[in-house]
Motif scaffolding. Structure first.
Motif, short mmCIF file in Angstrom:
data_model
loop_
_atom_site.label_atom_id
_atom_site.label_comp_id
_atom_site.label_asym_id
_atom_site.label_seq_id
_atom_site.Cartn_x
_atom_site.Cartn_y
_atom_site.Cartn_z
N UNK A 42 0.83 -1.21 0.00
CA UNK A 42 0.00 0.00 0.00
C UNK A 42 0.86 1.25 0.00
N UNK A 43 1.94 1.23 0.78
CA UNK A 43 2.85 2.38 0.81
C UNK A 43 3.53 2.57 -0.54
N UNK A 44 3.91 1.47 -1.17
CA UNK A 44 4.55 1.56 -2.49
C UNK A 44 3.56 2.14 -3.50
N UNK A 45 2.32 1.69 -3.47
CA UNK A 45 1.30 2.20 -4.39
C UNK A 45 1.07 3.70 -4.16
N UNK A 46 1.04 4.11 -2.92
CA UNK A 46 0.87 5.53 -2.62
C UNK A 46 2.04 6.33 -3.19
N UNK A 47 3.24 5.76 -3.10
CA UNK A 47 4.42 6.42 -3.67
C UNK A 47 4.31 6.54 -5.18
N UNK A 48 3.80 5.49 -5.83
CA UNK A 48 3.63 5.55 -7.29
C UNK A 48 2.61 6.60 -7.68
N UNK A 49 1.51 6.67 -6.93
CA UNK A 49 0.48 7.67 -7.23
C UNK A 49 1.06 9.07 -7.09
N UNK A 50 1.86 9.27 -6.06
CA UNK A 50 2.49 10.58 -5.86
C UNK A 50 3.48 10.88 -6.99
N UNK A 51 4.22 9.86 -7.44
CA UNK A 51 5.19 10.06 -8.51
C UNK A 51 4.51 10.35 -9.84
N UNK A 52 3.27 9.92 -10.01
CA UNK A 52 2.56 10.15 -11.27
C UNK A 52 1.97 11.55 -11.35
N UNK A 53 2.03 12.28 -10.27
CA UNK A 53 1.50 13.64 -10.27
C UNK A 53 2.44 14.54 -11.06
N UNK A 54 1.87 15.33 -11.95
CA UNK A 54 2.69 16.16 -12.82
C UNK A 54 1.94 17.46 -13.10
N UNK A 55 2.68 18.53 -13.34
CA UNK A 55 2.04 19.81 -13.64
C UNK A 55 1.43 19.81 -15.04
N UNK A 56 1.76 18.83 -15.86
CA UNK A 56 1.26 18.77 -17.23
C UNK A 56 -0.05 17.99 -17.35
N UNK A 57 -0.47 17.33 -16.29
CA UNK A 57 -1.74 16.61 -16.34
C UNK A 57 -1.72 15.35 -15.51
N UNK A 58 -2.83 14.65 -15.57
CA UNK A 58 -3.02 13.45 -14.79
C UNK A 58 -2.54 12.23 -15.59
N UNK A 59 -1.50 11.57 -15.10
CA UNK A 59 -0.95 10.42 -15.81
C UNK A 59 -1.94 9.26 -15.86
N UNK A 60 -2.72 9.07 -14.81
CA UNK A 60 -3.69 7.98 -14.79
C UNK A 60 -4.70 8.15 -15.92
N UNK A 61 -5.17 9.37 -16.11
CA UNK A 61 -6.12 9.65 -17.20
C UNK A 61 -5.44 9.42 -18.55
N UNK A 62 -4.20 9.86 -18.69
CA UNK A 62 -3.45 9.67 -19.92
C UNK A 62 -3.29 8.19 -20.23
#
Length: 98
Positions: A42-62
């Motif tokens: 769970x901690x690793x997944x939270x870290x990945x979600x945080x790493x996917x945050x970008x000022x250019x947009x939402x990586x999950x949506x992309x």
């Protein structure tokens, strides 16, 4: 403890109780290990979600859009009817006129 147990309930029943107790100990220990692994994941997944945050947009949506495009490209494409010879009103490309 084991001697007292044998004295109170007999040898066979004491063996069953002790085996059950040891099995429960092992099960409890494995549950603790699984819970620890779950927490780490769970901690690793939270870290990945945080790493996917970008000022250019939402990586999950992309990533979801890319997946949808790939699935759509993989679908069989309806073919247009083949052109029959002699149709098209002219000569093949690059051919000299007669």
């Amino acid at each position: 403890m084991a001697v007292n147990l044998v004295a109170q309930v007999g040898r066979d029943r004491a063996r069953e109780v002790l085996e059950t107790s040891f099995a429960q100990f092992q099960a409890d220990r494995s549950v603790v290990g699984l819970a620890t692994h779950l927490r780490q994941h769970e901690q690793a997944m939270a870290g990945y979600v945080e790493a996917m945050t970008c000022d250019k947009g939402d990586f999950t949506e992309y990533a979801a859009l890319r997946r949808a495009i790939s699935e759509r490209e993989a679908e069989p494409v309806a073919r247009s009817p083949a052109r029959a010879p002699g149709r098209g009103g002219g000569q093949p490309r690059g051919a000299a006129p007669r």
